[in-house]
Design an enzyme around this catalytic site. Structure first.
Site, PDB file in Angstrom:
ATOM      1  N   CYS A   1      -0.288   2.724   8.747  1.00 51.37           N
ATOM      2  CA  CYS A   1       0.582   1.713   8.217  1.00 51.37           C
ATOM      3  C   CYS A   1       0.019   0.290   8.166  1.00 51.37           C
ATOM      4  O   CYS A   1      -0.263  -0.316   9.189  1.00 51.37           O
ATOM      5  CB  CYS A   1       1.777   1.718   9.177  1.00 51.37           C
ATOM      6  SG  CYS A   1       3.286   1.330   8.415  1.00 51.37           S
TER       7      CYS A   1
ATOM      8  N   GLY B   1       7.153  -1.874   5.827  1.00 45.08           N
ATOM      9  CA  GLY B   1       8.542  -2.321   5.734  1.00 45.08           C
ATOM     10  C   GLY B   1       9.539  -1.458   6.472  1.00 45.08           C
ATOM     11  O   GLY B   1       9.250  -0.331   6.858  1.00 45.08           O
ATOM     12  N   GLU B   2      10.730  -2.019   6.688  1.00 41.10           N
ATOM     13  CA  GLU B   2      11.827  -1.290   7.313  1.00 41.10           C
ATOM     14  C   GLU B   2      12.851  -0.966   6.212  1.00 41.10           C
ATOM     15  O   GLU B   2      13.579  -1.864   5.751  1.00 41.10           O
ATOM     16  CB  GLU B   2      12.444  -2.142   8.438  1.00 41.10           C
ATOM     17  CG  GLU B   2      13.735  -1.605   9.025  1.00 41.10           C
ATOM     18  CD  GLU B   2      13.715  -0.122   9.360  1.00 41.10           C
ATOM     19  OE1 GLU B   2      12.802   0.355  10.054  1.00 41.10           O
ATOM     20  OE2 GLU B   2      14.634   0.589   8.894  1.00 41.10           O
TER      21      GLU B   2
ATOM     22  N   ASN C   1      -2.448   5.179  16.167  1.00 41.17           N
ATOM     23  CA  ASN C   1      -3.646   4.827  15.447  1.00 41.17           C
ATOM     24  C   ASN C   1      -4.053   3.434  15.920  1.00 41.17           C
ATOM     25  O   ASN C   1      -3.376   2.468  15.606  1.00 41.17           O
ATOM     26  CB  ASN C   1      -3.288   4.787  13.955  1.00 41.17           C
ATOM     27  CG  ASN C   1      -4.364   5.402  13.106  1.00 41.17           C
ATOM     28  OD1 ASN C   1      -5.556   5.208  13.354  1.00 41.17           O
ATOM     29  ND2 ASN C   1      -3.942   6.134  12.106  1.00 41.17           N
TER      30      ASN C   1
ATOM     31  N   SER D   1      12.209   6.365  14.396  1.00 41.88           N
ATOM     32  CA  SER D   1      11.024   5.996  15.172  1.00 41.88           C
ATOM     33  C   SER D   1      11.488   5.663  16.577  1.00 41.88           C
ATOM     34  O   SER D   1      11.900   4.552  16.859  1.00 41.88           O
ATOM     35  CB  SER D   1      10.332   4.790  14.527  1.00 41.88           C
ATOM     36  OG  SER D   1       9.826   5.163  13.270  1.00 41.88           O
ATOM     37  N   LEU D   2      11.429   6.667  17.444  1.00 44.50           N
ATOM     38  CA  LEU D   2      11.963   6.510  18.796  1.00 44.50           C
ATOM     39  C   LEU D   2      10.887   5.927  19.738  1.00 44.50           C
ATOM     40  O   LEU D   2      11.085   4.881  20.338  1.00 44.50           O
ATOM     41  CB  LEU D   2      12.471   7.869  19.283  1.00 44.50           C
ATOM     42  CG  LEU D   2      13.160   7.932  20.636  1.00 44.50           C
ATOM     43  CD1 LEU D   2      14.353   7.006  20.708  1.00 44.50           C
ATOM     44  CD2 LEU D   2      13.605   9.372  20.937  1.00 44.50           C
ATOM     45  N   HIS D   3       9.789   6.625  19.837  1.00 45.52           N
ATOM     46  CA  HIS D   3       8.582   6.138  20.533  1.00 45.52           C
ATOM     47  C   HIS D   3       8.717   5.847  22.026  1.00 45.52           C
ATOM     48  O   HIS D   3       7.773   5.353  22.643  1.00 45.52           O
ATOM     49  CB  HIS D   3       8.012   4.876  19.857  1.00 45.52           C
ATOM     50  CG  HIS D   3       7.701   5.036  18.398  1.00 45.52           C
ATOM     51  ND1 HIS D   3       7.288   6.219  17.841  1.00 45.52           N
ATOM     52  CD2 HIS D   3       7.744   4.147  17.369  1.00 45.52           C
ATOM     53  CE1 HIS D   3       7.088   6.043  16.543  1.00 45.52           C
ATOM     54  NE2 HIS D   3       7.368   4.808  16.230  1.00 45.52           N
TER      55      HIS D   3
ATOM     56  N   GLU E   1       0.819  -1.206   0.000  1.00 43.76           N
ATOM     57  CA  GLU E   1       0.000   0.000   0.000  1.00 43.76           C
ATOM     58  C   GLU E   1       0.857   1.262   0.000  1.00 43.76           C
ATOM     59  O   GLU E   1       2.005   1.249   0.425  1.00 43.76           O
ATOM     60  CB  GLU E   1      -0.962  -0.007   1.191  1.00 43.76           C
ATOM     61  CG  GLU E   1      -0.274  -0.144   2.525  1.00 43.76           C
ATOM     62  CD  GLU E   1      -1.281  -0.282   3.674  1.00 43.76           C
ATOM     63  OE1 GLU E   1      -2.132  -1.181   3.621  1.00 43.76           O
ATOM     64  OE2 GLU E   1      -1.195   0.510   4.615  1.00 43.76           O
TER      65      GLU E   1
ATOM     66  N   SER F   1      12.339   6.796   7.029  1.00 45.05           N
ATOM     67  CA  SER F   1      12.001   6.537   8.426  1.00 45.05           C
ATOM     68  C   SER F   1      12.498   5.148   8.823  1.00 45.05           C
ATOM     69  O   SER F   1      12.269   4.172   8.120  1.00 45.05           O
ATOM     70  CB  SER F   1      10.482   6.625   8.584  1.00 45.05           C
ATOM     71  OG  SER F   1      10.103   6.388   9.914  1.00 45.05           O
TER      72      SER F   1
ATOM     73  N   CYS G   1       1.989  -1.745  15.298  1.00 47.69           N
ATOM     74  CA  CYS G   1       1.975  -1.573  13.842  1.00 47.69           C
ATOM     75  C   CYS G   1       1.330  -2.755  13.118  1.00 47.69           C
ATOM     76  O   CYS G   1       1.654  -3.915  13.383  1.00 47.69           O
ATOM     77  CB  CYS G   1       3.405  -1.387  13.354  1.00 47.69           C
ATOM     78  SG  CYS G   1       3.527  -1.170  11.579  1.00 47.69           S
TER      79      CYS G   1
ATOM     80  N   CYS H   1       3.640   8.556   0.466  1.00 43.63           N
ATOM     81  CA  CYS H   1       4.249   7.632   1.420  1.00 43.63           C
ATOM     82  C   CYS H   1       4.368   6.274   0.732  1.00 43.63           C
ATOM     83  O   CYS H   1       3.356   5.697   0.342  1.00 43.63           O
ATOM     84  CB  CYS H   1       3.359   7.550   2.656  1.00 43.63           C
ATOM     85  SG  CYS H   1       3.850   6.272   3.818  1.00 43.63           S
TER      86      CYS H   1
ATOM     87  N   CYS I   1       6.701  -6.686   7.058  1.00 45.89           N
ATOM     88  CA  CYS I   1       7.824  -6.191   7.855  1.00 45.89           C
ATOM     89  C   CYS I   1       8.156  -7.215   8.928  1.00 45.89           C
ATOM     90  O   CYS I   1       7.285  -7.930   9.414  1.00 45.89           O
ATOM     91  CB  CYS I   1       7.438  -4.864   8.508  1.00 45.89           C
ATOM     92  SG  CYS I   1       8.779  -4.076   9.417  1.00 45.89           S
TER      93      CYS I   1
ATOM     94  N   CYS J   1       7.030  -4.337  15.735  1.00 48.93           N
ATOM     95  CA  CYS J   1       6.550  -3.284  16.642  1.00 48.93           C
ATOM     96  C   CYS J   1       5.098  -3.587  17.037  1.00 48.93           C
ATOM     97  O   CYS J   1       4.274  -3.927  16.186  1.00 48.93           O
ATOM     98  CB  CYS J   1       6.644  -1.910  15.983  1.00 48.93           C
ATOM     99  SG  CYS J   1       8.330  -1.473  15.531  1.00 48.93           S
TER     100      CYS J   1
HETATM  101  N1  SAH Z   1       9.921   0.761   9.600  1.00 49.98           N
HETATM  102  C1  SAH Z   1      10.060   2.173   9.496  1.00 49.98           C
HETATM  103  C2  SAH Z   1       9.119   2.836   8.529  1.00 49.98           C
HETATM  104  C3  SAH Z   1       7.698   2.349   8.458  1.00 49.98           C
HETATM  105  S1  SAH Z   1       6.633   2.750   9.812  1.00 49.98           S
HETATM  106  C4  SAH Z   1      10.015   2.811  10.865  1.00 49.98           C
HETATM  107  O1  SAH Z   1       9.896   2.092  11.833  1.00 49.98           O
HETATM  108  O2  SAH Z   1      10.171   4.013  10.965  1.00 49.98           O
HETATM  109  C5  SAH Z   1       6.347   4.474   9.641  1.00 49.98           C
HETATM  110  C6  SAH Z   1       5.983   5.171  10.943  1.00 49.98           C
HETATM  111  O3  SAH Z   1       4.637   4.864  11.332  1.00 49.98           O
HETATM  112  C7  SAH Z   1       6.878   4.765  12.087  1.00 49.98           C
HETATM  113  O4  SAH Z   1       7.226   5.883  12.859  1.00 49.98           O
HETATM  114  C8  SAH Z   1       5.962   3.825  12.852  1.00 49.98           C
HETATM  115  O5  SAH Z   1       6.395   3.658  14.157  1.00 49.98           O
HETATM  116  C9  SAH Z   1       4.614   4.510  12.684  1.00 49.98           C
HETATM  117  N2  SAH Z   1       3.447   3.670  12.971  1.00 49.98           N
HETATM  118  C10 SAH Z   1       3.262   2.370  12.689  1.00 49.98           C
HETATM  119  N3  SAH Z   1       2.050   1.938  13.134  1.00 49.98           N
HETATM  120  C11 SAH Z   1       1.454   3.001  13.700  1.00 49.98           C
HETATM  121  C12 SAH Z   1       0.199   3.194  14.359  1.00 49.98           C
HETATM  122  N4  SAH Z   1      -0.679   2.215  14.518  1.00 49.98           N
HETATM  123  N5  SAH Z   1      -0.063   4.441  14.829  1.00 49.98           N
HETATM  124  C13 SAH Z   1       0.821   5.462  14.676  1.00 49.98           C
HETATM  125  N6  SAH Z   1       2.011   5.329  14.073  1.00 49.98           N
HETATM  126  C14 SAH Z   1       2.340   4.113  13.604  1.00 49.98           C
END
Ligand code: SAH
Length: 344
Positions: free
Chosen positions: A336, A162-163, A293, A217-219, A95, A194, A122, A108, A115, A119
């Protein structure tokens, strides 16, 4: 997909010139074919009308254009965001998303089918990773979307499924081709990669002489919380990932963006904001806050408005610039991996 055929759309400019030279063609032919593939974005060799019929036939026999099939397009009634479901030559689904901003159209793209990073919030990672995308398949997403909307795409974020740092070579190739002056010539400054933080790849990336923005993507403000939501944190400590980001900034002059997805009761409290501020202090950092999300598979709740505001204020007071990611396309499975998931 006929794997014996050459993936001609994944060649960088100089490689394509060399490839055609091998076929006995003069250098300007490379320029012509590159322009057909990446500037005019044609779908077939027959459209390359300034080539001889014989050359077109030869290319058809030896090369493959890896077309993407547009399976579904959803348009948000709220903000005009469009979500695309594409089918690859071997039947896999990916997608992509198009977001119309005042400053231009942003796309995007996905970099893998699924992936492997795992996480917990995700949707892209639930079925693991089937395979990497070729550069041509990443390019194809932008080309198809540009044709669909009939307008220029000016910004790219590699934040789909994907990463990207696991598919490093193809992603770098994608960036070089799409920013080539003989192709769509999208400025590298308008491209963001990212990553969840694969340290060796970030270090290599800082030596590629690219001007792209790196988003981490620190989180989480510490390793303990990060390990709970991102398995990659078991392999790489935050301190080491941040050192790699510092190196990226030193070598490229590009400020790193830190993505922080706010999850109710997991990482969204004032103490987390203070710890994050401490962590990023003294860095030329920018934090992008994203309310998580919620997906059917995770039990997370998006952070509450009041908590987001408090979180943001603490960072700003500590001198860290922040933005809040606008939540686009909520009504069309914006996050995502959600659209592919629904199809599967
Ligand atoms: N693998 C890469 C790029 C793809 S994810 C990465 O980790 O950065 C793109 C971004 O969307 C990342 O910051 C990821 O953490 C975030 N993301 C994934 N699922 C999400 C969700 N349910 N709500 C909000 N952000 C999300």
């Amino acid at each position: 997909m006929d794997s014996k055929k050459t993936d001609i759309k994944s060649f960088e400019y100089e490689e394509l010139v060399a490839f055609l030279k091998e076929m006995g063609q003069p250098a300007f032919r490379g320029k012509q074919v590159f322009s057909w593939l990446h500037e005019k974005c044609v779908d077939s060799f027959d459209q390359m009308t300034n080539l001889s019929k014989a050359l077109r036939e030869e290319l058809k026999e030896t090369c493959d254009l890896r077309p993407l099939k547009k399976r579904e397009v959803l348009t948000s009634e709220i903000d005009g965001t469009k979500k695309y479901l594409f089918e690859l030559c071997d039947g896999f689904l990916i997608e992509s998303v198009m977001m119309p901003y005042k400053h231009g159209n942003s796309v995007c793209v996905s970099s893998q089918v699924g992936c492997n990073m795992g996480c917990s919030f995700c949707a892209s990672t639930i079925n693991g990773c089937e395979r990497n995308l070729t550069a041509s398949e990443i390019l194809g997403q932008v080309y198809e979307i540009q044709k669909d909307i009939g307008e220029r795409v000016s910004n790219i974020v590699i934040m789909g499924m994907g990463e990207p740092m696991i598919n490093y070579d193809n992603v770098v190739r994608f960036v070089r081709i799409i920013s080539d002056e003989n192709a769509l010539h999208i400025s590298q400054r308008n491209i963001t990669i990212s990553t969840c933080g694969i340290i060796p790849a970030i270090i290599s990336m800082s030596d590629e002489r690219l001007k792209v923005t790196l988003a981490l993507s620190l989180h989480a403000p510490n390793d303990e919380i990060r390990k709970k939501i991102m398995p990659v944190a078991k392999k790489y400590k935050i301190a080491d990932v941040l050192s790699a980001c510092d190196l990226y900034f030193e070598k490229t002059g590009r400020r790193v963006t830190f993505e922080y997805c706010l999850i109710d009761h997991v990482n969204d409290k004032p103490e987390h904001a203070r710890e994050l501020a401490q962590l990023l202090k003294g860095r030329n950092a920018h934090v992008n806050l994203i309310p998580v999300n919620p997906t059917p598979e995770n039990n997370y709740g998006a952070a509450k408005e009041k908590d987001i505001e408090t979180f943001q204020n603490i960072l700003e007071t500590a001198g860290i610039t922040t933005t809040r990611r606008r939540e686009m396309g909520r009504d069309i499975s914006g996050a995502c991996g959600q659209l592919v998931r629904r199809k599967l």
